[in-house]
Structure formats: structure tokens, C-alpha cells
Design an enzyme around this catalytic site. Structure first.
Site, PDB file in Angstrom:
ATOM      1  CG  HIS A   1      -0.349  24.958  55.434  1.00 31.45           C
ATOM      2  ND1 HIS A   1      -0.133  23.713  55.971  1.00 31.45           N
ATOM      3  CD2 HIS A   1       0.376  25.820  56.199  1.00 31.45           C
ATOM      4  CE1 HIS A   1       0.677  23.815  57.003  1.00 31.45           C
ATOM      5  NE2 HIS A   1       1.004  25.103  57.171  1.00 31.45           N
TER       6      HIS A   1
ATOM      7  CG  ASP B   1       2.491  26.530  59.782  1.00 32.57           C
ATOM      8  OD1 ASP B   1       1.787  25.644  60.299  1.00 32.57           O
ATOM      9  OD2 ASP B   1       2.859  26.514  58.603  1.00 32.57           O
TER      10      ASP B   1
ATOM     11  CB  CYS C   1      -1.704  21.685  58.153  1.00 35.97           C
ATOM     12  SG  CYS C   1      -2.904  21.474  56.834  1.00 35.97           S
TER      13      CYS C   1
END
Lengths: 676, 312
Positions: free
Chosen positions: A446, A462, A402
Site C-alpha cells: 500500500h 490515506d 493507492c
């Protein structure tokens, strides 16, 4: 009979020490356990009369060994555990010099201390249960020490209960009412050093292997509806500064809040945060208000001090919102800044895409997402990246987690002239339907991106969802289970085995129990405030003091009332007790096998002035109690009273005389020394 | 001089006479006399050569009692001590030939050397004061006083007396080694056995019986009985004791305490009498609960003294 130890007392003592030390042995080096085993063995041999107590030089050598072991196994970072190891070692050595009851008591008090220390490291239900059992054993050994019955295998239950029961109401009262005050000093526990999934800067290029830890990050209990998995974005940190390689927290992030202009879909929840040793608090995107913490610039929730112990806070968040639709010039400039001399390829790509999407932000974003979707791989084992890390990621390696995706996206956006920033936090969480709360673990950590849309304010994007949508939609443990980094540090984690069926149910039930335990026992603070309010109305220091003092005084009074020396209705018994008190004051305690007459005769040797009264007492007592003659009890009562009085007078005279003599002696000495 | 006073005088003379023969054994001589006056039997537990025989002989000499001595051996039969009926050809009848138990003071030496069968024959006489042989009952003379000696049971070739039979002895005492000073006196004076013959009786049978009767009448006040009962109860309740003291043991303790009170010229028993007699009277009746621990009778008795309040 007063000072020697029965075999049972010894057995219990060994059991007590072991019960208190056992939880510590799990975290201490092996040699601690070996030392304890050896000392126990030696102690048993000594008791069986096979060996003798070790001489002082052996004890000294053992002490030296202990210190060597400590120096070998611990350093500054593990000071706390080292201290525990020292305490455990000392307790083990104490086994080698238990001669009398007093020594045994020292060991028992040490055991109590060891049990309490256990809570520095672990405060779950299991730890509580262990401590309770250990406490029972230690208590039993203390009772066994004073238990005159020699044969019973178990110490007197009644004796134990008698010791514990009066303390119970006091404990409940203290638990309910004593305000929780923060620690006066904090102990540097070893667990805080490296564990958390969040840090104050993100530089994805420097990480080649991510370890996903199953350690608990926090739990959130919801009052109303619970967000779906794809809405579970727990926002903790906003990284606004980019130096070309790593994203870091903006140092100039002011106290001014970004305003939430419309807010729909409210969630109200309480978070119980595990110690992270950092002040940042994860909250659901976007927080409207936080109780027990502050909201700072960029709507980050920040605690006043680092979270060193489990703490809780209440949050209200909105799921659909419009955040800061108008960006001021300074913020705008900060969220557009990047080093223009690095990652040139990325800059070029951004301008190309921006041209292609004809300045439409939505198209640009979609472009980024589809690009990631084509050939990028989500992995926990990315290659290390060189100087132009974003370029290398985007055009060469195309593998990352991520952080890589978010970092690249944010830079692309900034390069295209869209204010953007990196956000760190947690995504997801395991929902425990039975108890209605979410469990978020460190593996849920994250990173994603927020960019500023002039029409909608800050918008969450995202990029990881584009390359690995399952990362967002599934629980992290399902997703990562086959990845090499998953639980790499915990080969035997129960979470490896409990992903399905009744095991999962059981795990969730245990977790729910732990949650209640944390909420109602360990973090009994908000509830306490509510309770105090409902009891006292407004909380003022005076009312608090009264609320504590009155029940406390009642309990202590009740205990004291039960323990008071009973004043007998019998005049003879009273007179006897008085005489006994006076005699004890003079250092003559009546032995159980001694009649008052015998006691009087014993006293007579020192207090000769009182001897007629003492003789009379002995004479009358013997006649009254044991001879066939009928002697009035009143006579004995009179004799006892008379003796008490005469003795008291004489003892006063004696002490005065001694004091005078002492004074005189001092004077003479002083005179002598001046004369010389 | 009243009868009681003259009896006290006689008892004191007896005490002095015996003590002069057993140097430094003041306490044991007193206990032996208490046993005798309480109509009990005495068990001496000691190594050979500690003066057991001297004690027995001087007792019989000073008391003016006829005495017999049996040296027990492992091949001895009950008939050897009780006596036998032998067919007399002249009168064509069985005639009973009384054995050595038919005496007033019997010294039973090394009683644990003989078989349980023979031991029990003696112990039965001690309890019943009579011998039954071939359906005929032969009464033993009164007073009948047995002093049995035994070697400590660690020695080879012994048959330890069972507890039920130990109970027949009022007291178990041991003479023990003399103190250094006493031993020097003993060494200087030589063997005292020669002097036993010179002892003139200070008591006789009738006066001894009178003393025994007086002892039995010594007053025991309710307070004292209470104390005694508490002591007995403690041996039954406390976990330190294997088994509690039986009522017979309690009676024995009281009987001995009465005799001691009489010997001390008191008309009533005081707690001290009981406390002083706890060890000799109870030592063979109590056993520590924990076999492994070294809680001797001595320790159990001090436990009794420490835990049971005389006044309450």
C-alpha cells in the site's frame, strides 16, 4: 558377495533417487523429468538383461543433450536452478553406469545432496516433511545395499535405526546450541528478482496493470493487543523526493531520528520477514524501538544487509503519537520541493483549494478526500499516464490505485505549502486468532501520505480510504477477489478457493503451523539467545565452546564406547585377535572359513623364517580343536603369541631389507648416471 | 602292518586304479569313494558321454563288487527293477525272482527318464535296504551302493526327481568336460572301457565293510560340530536360501566328512573336510530363495563359506 547389487538394492536405489529428485522436478523444465524417466527405464531394462549398458559415445551424446537443454532453458538469472538441473541430469545418467556397490554409493550420496539442495528453494513444513520421507528412503536404500538378506522387501529397520539414533542427540544439540552465523556467501536465488510489493521509487503513471500476488510478505506475532484492521499501517519506506513523475527515497536521509514526542497505545510484536532481497523492514506506524535492525531518519526500520533469508526482528510501536512536531528548515524544504513546471493544473487546484479552506489544514485535507470520493474509481487496471501524470490522473482518467491517490495528494499538499511525503508499506493483514499473529501478503502492499501539521507533527493520511474505504476496512483478498489483477499470476492459488467456512479455518491452521515452524525451527535465533543466556548466564566464547564441547564429547564418547573393539576375557580369544591383527597388518586377512592353522600356512609362503612357529601353530590348533586328544588350551595360546611375535620381527626385518635394497639400487643408479 | 594301515593302503590302491581309468577326474573319483565309504549313494548329473559309466564300472571292478546296470526308460515298471513272484508249477508255490537291484553296486542310468513310480521304487530300496513284495521282505545285500546318473533337466522327456527323493543321495556331482590336456591324453589312449576288464580288485566286500565301519568311527570334535551346526543354522536364517538344510542333510554332511577324513588318513574331521564337501553334499538339498536370480548352489555355498566363521 561384496560387490554385486541385489534386485532389492536396485529397486531401493531407484526409489531413493526419485524421492530426492521429485521436489526438484516441480521447478525444473519438463525435459529433466523425461530424462529421468528414460534413464530409469533403461536401467530397468539393463537389469532385466534385455539391454546392455550404453557405450561411451551414447553417454557422451546424452551429456551433450543435457548441456543443450541447460543452455536452452536457463540463463544467468536462473543459474541456481540450472545448476540443480545439471545435478539431476548427472544423477539420472549415473543410473546408466551402476556396476558395483561403489557406483551405487555415489548415487546415494548424490541423493542426499539433492535432498539438502531442496531447502535452498523451500523451507516450509511441507518441504521438511518431503525431505524427511526422501531421507528415509535414501537411508533405506543405503542399508539395503549392505543388507545380506536377499529376500526381505524392506531393508532392515534395525540397521537403519542403528545408523540414525546415535546422530539424533547430536543433531538436537547442534540445533539448540550452534550459533546461527549468517551465510558466508549468498546464492543468487531466482525468486528474488521481481516479486516484492515495495520498490525504491513509485511512479504510478507507468503502471497499467497491477498484479496482486498472494506471496507471503511477513508475519507478525503480538505479545499483547492486536491493532484493528484500520490501524494496521505497516510503514516501510518514506519517499521524500518527487521529480514530477515518480517518488523516490531521499538519498540524503540522515541518521537523525525524528523524535516521537507522545506515544500512547503500545504494541509489542515480533515480525518474521520473508526474503525480500531489500533492507527495508515494515513496522507498525510508528516504531518506537526495533531490536535486530536500525531505525534511520524518518523512522524507517532498515536492516544492515538485504533480507536474503527469512529473518526476524522485534518492534515496539505506538498507535497514537506525535512525530517531530517541529520541522527544521532543511526537512521542511525537502518535503515541499516539487518541479514547478509540471502538473500546472494540479498546482492551480491546490492553491484554489487552499484559498477556499482559508489556510485551515483540516479543511484542505477534507477537501481532497471529498474530491476523490466524488468521481474517482479505485482499480488495479489504470490507464497509462502521460507527461503530467498527476494532472492527467486528477482531471482526466480519475482511475487508479493507492499509488495514484497518494502521489496526487502529496503533490497537492506540497503545492499548497504543506510539507508532505509518500509512505510505502503494507496495510492490513489477516489475523489468525488461534495463534495470535497477523499474516501480511504482497497484495497488502500500500502507499499513503504523511503531511506535517505544525501542531501534531507528521500525520498519516490515506487518500485511498476516501475513494475506497473498504480497501482499508476489509481484508485485501475479499476486496480484490473480483478484480482482474487479483492473483493473475497464480490461476490455481489455494487462496482463490479458501475464503470461507472450514476451508478458511483449515488454511489458517496450516498457516499457524507454518508460523510456529518459522519461528521455532527456521528462525530459532532469539529463542536460542534466551536459552543460551538461561543456561550459561552471560554468553562468552569460552562458555559457548564448553557448552558445545562437553555434551558433544559425551555423545561421541558414548558412541565410541559402544563401538570399541571388545577385549575378551578369554585369553585364547585375545591371543587369536592379536594374531589376526598382526597377520592383517602383513596383508593376510583371515577368511571366515579359515582356521588359524590354515592362515598360518598361507602366511608361511612369504615369511619363511617364521615357518617353524607357523607350522607349530597349525599343528597345535588342529590337535586341540579337532582331534580326540586332550590338548591344553595354554599350548595354543602360547603358539599364537609366539607366532605373533616372530612374525612381527620377521616383517620388520623384511621391510628393513627391502628399504636397504631400494636404497642400494638408487645409489647404484645414481652412480651409473654420474659415470656415464 | 596294522589293520587300519592296510585298509588305508587298499583304499589308496583303489583310488589310483580308478583314477588311471578316469583321466583328470581326481576330485570326482575321491568324492565317489567318499560316498561309498560313507555308505551313501551317488547321483551323477552329466550329459551323455562324460564317463559316468566308466566311473561306475571301474568302481565295481576295483572294489570287487558284483554289479548290475539298469537303463531306465519311460515304460519301465517297478517290477522290472525289484523282481517278481512267479507261480512255480512244480513246487506249486510262488517263487521270487529277484530283479537287478539285488546286487552290490547298482548303476541306475538316466534315472530321470522313468516315471516317478519306478523312481520311487528304487529310492525306497536305497533308503530301506530291502524290498517288500507280496508281504515278503527281501533284504538287499550289504554293501549296497547306487550310482544313479541323470541328464540335466533341460532335456526333453524327463521326470525330474523331487527334492524329497534327491535327499536320498549323499552327493550329487558332475564329471564335466575334461581339460584340454586331459582330453588329448584321452584321445591318444583311446576308449578306456577295454582296460576296465584288466583292473584287478584291490578291495573286497569284507574290507569295504571294515572301511565303512572305520569311517563311521572317525572323531568329530565339539568345535567341529559347532561349526557344522552354525553352517546349518545359517542356511535356515539367511534369506538367500529358500529353505534351510534339514537335520538329515546335516547328518549326511557329517557322515561324508568323516569318510573324507578317513580317506585323508586322519582320525578326526577338520573343517576343511566339511568345507570341501559342502557343494557336492548340499547342492541338491539347497535352493536359492530368489528364483529369478542366478544364485546357483555354487554361490550359496560360497556365501556359507564367507559368512560363517569357522572359529567364531
Amino acid at each position: 558377495m561384496n560387490n554385486w547389487l541385489t534386485p532389492r538394492a536396485l529397486n531401493w536405489q531407484l526409489a531413493a533417487l526419485w524421492a530426492a529428485v521429485l521436489p526438484h522436478l516441480l521447478i525444473l523444465p519438463l525435459w529433466s523429468a523425461l530424462m529421468l524417466v528414460a534413464c530409469t527405464g533403461v536401467r530397468i531394462q539393463i537389469y532385466r538383461g534385455i539391454w546392455r549398458f550404453p557405450p561411451w559415445y551414447i553417454k557422451l551424446a546424452l551429456l551433450g543433450l543435457l548441456w543443450l537443454g541447460l543452455l536452452y532453458s536457463f540463463d544467468r538469472d536462473t543459474l541456481m536452478r540450472g545448476t540443480v538441473a545439471l545435478l539431476v541430469g548427472g544423477s539420472a545418467f549415473k543410473l546408466l553406469e551402476i556396476h558395483t556397490r561403489r557406483d551405487a554409493l555415489v548415487l546415494i550420496y548424490l541423493s542426499y545432496l539433492l535432498i539438502a539442495i531442496q531447502f535452498l528453494f523451500e523451507q516450509g513444513i511441507l518441504a521438511g516433511l518431503c525431505a524427511l520421507i526422501a531421507f528415509a528412503v535414501v537411508m533405506g536404500s543405503q542399508v539395503a545395499l549392505f543388507d545380506p538378506r536377499l529376500r526381505a522387501p524392506l531393508p532392515s529397520l534395525r540397521g537403519t535405526l542403528k545408523l540414525i539414533l546415535p546422530a539424533l542427540p547430536m543433531m538436537v544439540l547442534l540445533f539448540l546450541l550452534i550459533p546461527r552465523i549468517g551465510p558466508l556467501w549468498s546464492v543468487p536465488l531466482d525468486t528474488g528478482a521481481a516479486a516484492t510489493g515495495l520498490s525504491d521509487s513509485v511512479s504510478p503513471g507507468d503502471i497499467s496493470s497491477m498484479t496482486r500476488s498472494d506471496e507471503l510478505a511477513f508475519r507478525a506475532g503480538f505479545d499483547g493487543p492486536v491493532p484493528t484492521n484500520s490501524d494496521r499501517y505497516w510503514r516501510a519506506l518514506v519517499y521524500s523526493d518527487f521529480d514530477g513523475r515518480s517518488w523516490s527515497l531521499s538519498k540524503r536521509l540522515g541518521p537523525v531520528l525524528e523524535t516521537v514526542e507522545t506515544a500512547v497505545g503500545r504494541y509489542s510484536y515480533e515480525i518474521i520477514m520473508e526474503p525480500s532481497h531489500r533492507p527495508w523492514l515494515p513496522v507498525l506506524d510508528v516504531p518506537l524501538s526495533v531490536q535486530g535492525a536500525d531505525l534511520r531518519g524518518a523512522r524507517q526500520a532498515v536492516s544492515k544487509s538485504p533480507i536474503d533469508k527469512r529473518s526476524s526482528y522485534r518492534v515496539t510501536s505506538a498507535s497514537r503519537f506525535e512525530l517531530q512536531s517541529v520541522l527544521n528548515a532543511r526537512s521542511r524544504a525537502r518535503n515541499l520541493a516539487f518541479p514547478t513546471d509540471q502538473n500546472l493544473q494540479t498546482q492551480a487546484l491546490a492553491s484554489q483549494w487552499w484559498r477556499e479552506s482559508e489556510g485551515q489544514l483540516d479543511l484542505f485535507i477534507r477537501r481532497i478526500a471529498s474530491h476523490f470520493n466524488q468521481s474517482f474509481v479505485y482499480t488495479l487496471q489504470p490507464p497509462l499516464l502521460g507527461a503530467n501524470s498527476v494532472d492527467q490522473f486528477l482531471f482526466e482518467s480519475q482511475r487508479g490505485f493507492c499509488g495514484h491517490f497518494a502521489s496526487a495528494t502529496a503533490l497537492l499538499l506540497r503545492a499548497a505549502g504543506v510539507p508532505a511525503r509518500l509512505v510505502g508499506g503494507y496495510q492490513g493483514g489477516e489475523y489468525n486468532a488461534g495463534a495470535g499473529y497477523l499474516t501480511v501478503r504482497q497484495w497488502d502492499a500500500h502507499a499513503w501520505v504523511e503531511y506535517h501539521d505544525p501542531e501534531r507533527g507528521w500525520v498519516r493520511f490515506d487518500p485511498t480510504a476516501a475513494v475506497a474505504p473498504e480497501r482499508i476496512e476489509q481484508a485485501a483478498e475479499d476486496l480484490f477477489a473480483n478484480q482482474p489483477g487479483f492473483l493473475a499470476d497464480r490461476p490455481l492459488s489455494p487462496l482463490r478457493f479458501t475464503n470461507s467456512g472450514w476451508l478458511l479455518e483449515a488454511r489458517r491452521a496450516i498457516d499457524a503451523m507454518n508460523f510456529s515452524w518459522h519461528r521455532w525451527v527456521l528462525n530459532y535465533q532469539n529463542q536460542q539467545t534466551d536459552l543460551l543466556r538461561s543456561l550459561l548466564g552471560e554468553i562468552t566464547p569460552v562458555r559457548m565452546a564448553l557448552a558445545l564441547l562437553i555434551p558433544g564429547a559425551l555423545i561421541m564418547g558414548f558412541v565410541g564406547f559402544n563401538l570399541r573393539p571388545r577385549r575378551s576375557k578369554d585369553a585364547l580369544v585375545r591371543a587369536q585377535q592379536k594374531f589376526e591383527r598382526v597377520a592383517a597388518g602383513l596383508g593376510y586377512r583371515r577368511q571366515p572359513s579359515e582356521t588359524f592353522g590354515e592362515l598360518a600356512r598361507r602366511i608361511k609362503t612369504q615369511y619363511s623364517d617364521s615357518s617353524p612357529a607357523l607350522d607349530l601353530l597349525a599343528f597345535i590348533e588342529q590337535r586341540m580343536r579337532y582331534s580326540p586328544e586332550e590338548v591344553d588350551r595354554a599350548e595354543l595360546i602360547r603358539a599364537l603369541k609366539r607366532v605373533a611375535k616372530v612374525l612381527r620381527l620377521e616383517s620388520m626385518r623384511v621391510s628393513r631389507r627391502n628399504a636397504l635394497a631400494g636404497l642400494k639400487e638408487t645409489k647404484e643408479r645414481d652412480a651409473g648416471s654420474t659415470g656415464r | 602292518m596294522s589293520v587300519t594301515a592296510s585298509l588305508h593302503q587298499a583304499a589308496e590302491d583303489t583310488f589310483n586304479a580308478i583314477e588311471s581309468l578316469l583321466l583328470g577326474k581326481h576330485e570326482q573319483v575321491e568324492l565317489a569313494l567318499v560316498t561309498l565309504f560313507a555308505s551313501g549313494h551317488l547321483l551323477l548329473e552329466d550329459l551323455p558321454g562324460m564317463g559316468k559309466t566308466t566311473l561306475a564300472q571301474s568302481l565295481s571292478a576295483a572294489l570287487g563288487l558284483e554289479h548290475q546296470r539298469i537303463q531306465f526308460t519311460s515304460d519301465m515298471l517297478p517290477a522290472d527293477i525289484l523282481g517278481v513272484s512267479i507261480f512255480d508249477q512244480q513246487s506249486s508255490d510262488f517263487r521270487f525272482h529277484p530283479g537287478p537291484v539285488f546286487t552290490q553296486l547298482l548303476l541306475a542310468d538316466e534315472i530321470n527318464r522313468t516315471t516317478p513310480k519306478t523312481q520311487s521304487a528304487l529310492l525306497e530300496v536305497m533308503e530301506e535296504q530291502q524290498v517288500s513284495i507280496d508281504g515278503e521282505v527281501h533284504r538287499v545285500d550289504h554293501p549296497f551302493f547306487v550310482i544313479a546318473t541323470q541328464n540335466p533337466q533341460t532335456q526333453f522327456g524327463t521326470f525330474p526327481l523331487p527334492e524329497s527323493q534327491l535327499d536320498r543321495f549323499l552327493m550329487r556331482i558332475s564329471l564335466g568336460y575334461p581339460s584340454a590336456e586331459t582330453e588329448r591324453d584321452i584321445l591318444t589312449q583311446g576308449d578306456s572301457r577295454g582296460r576296465i576288464a584288466a583292473v584287478r580288485p584291490t578291495l573286497d566286500r569284507s574290507r569295504l565293510l571294515a572301511i565303512q565301519a572305520e569311517c563311521a568311527k572317525v572323531h568329530a570334535a565339539p568345535d567341529l560340530i559347532d561349526y557344522l551346526q552354525r553352517l546349518l543354522q545359517f542356511t535356515r536364517d539367511s534369506e538367500a536360501f529358500h529353505t534351510g538344510v534339514s537335520p538329515r542333510g546335516g547328518l549326511a554332511l557329517l557322515r561324508a566328512a568323516r569318510a573324507r577324513a578317513w580317506l585323508k588318513q586322519r582320525r578326526y574331521v577338520v573343517p576343511e573336510d566339511i568345507q570341501e564337501l559342502l557343494l557336492p553334499v548340499l547342492s541338491h538339498r539347497i535352493r536359492s530363495a530368489d528364483e529369478r536370480s542366478d544364485l546357483s548352489a555354487q554361490r550359496l555355498v560360497s556365501l556359507l563359506l564367507d559368512e560363517v566363521d569357522v572359529i567364531r
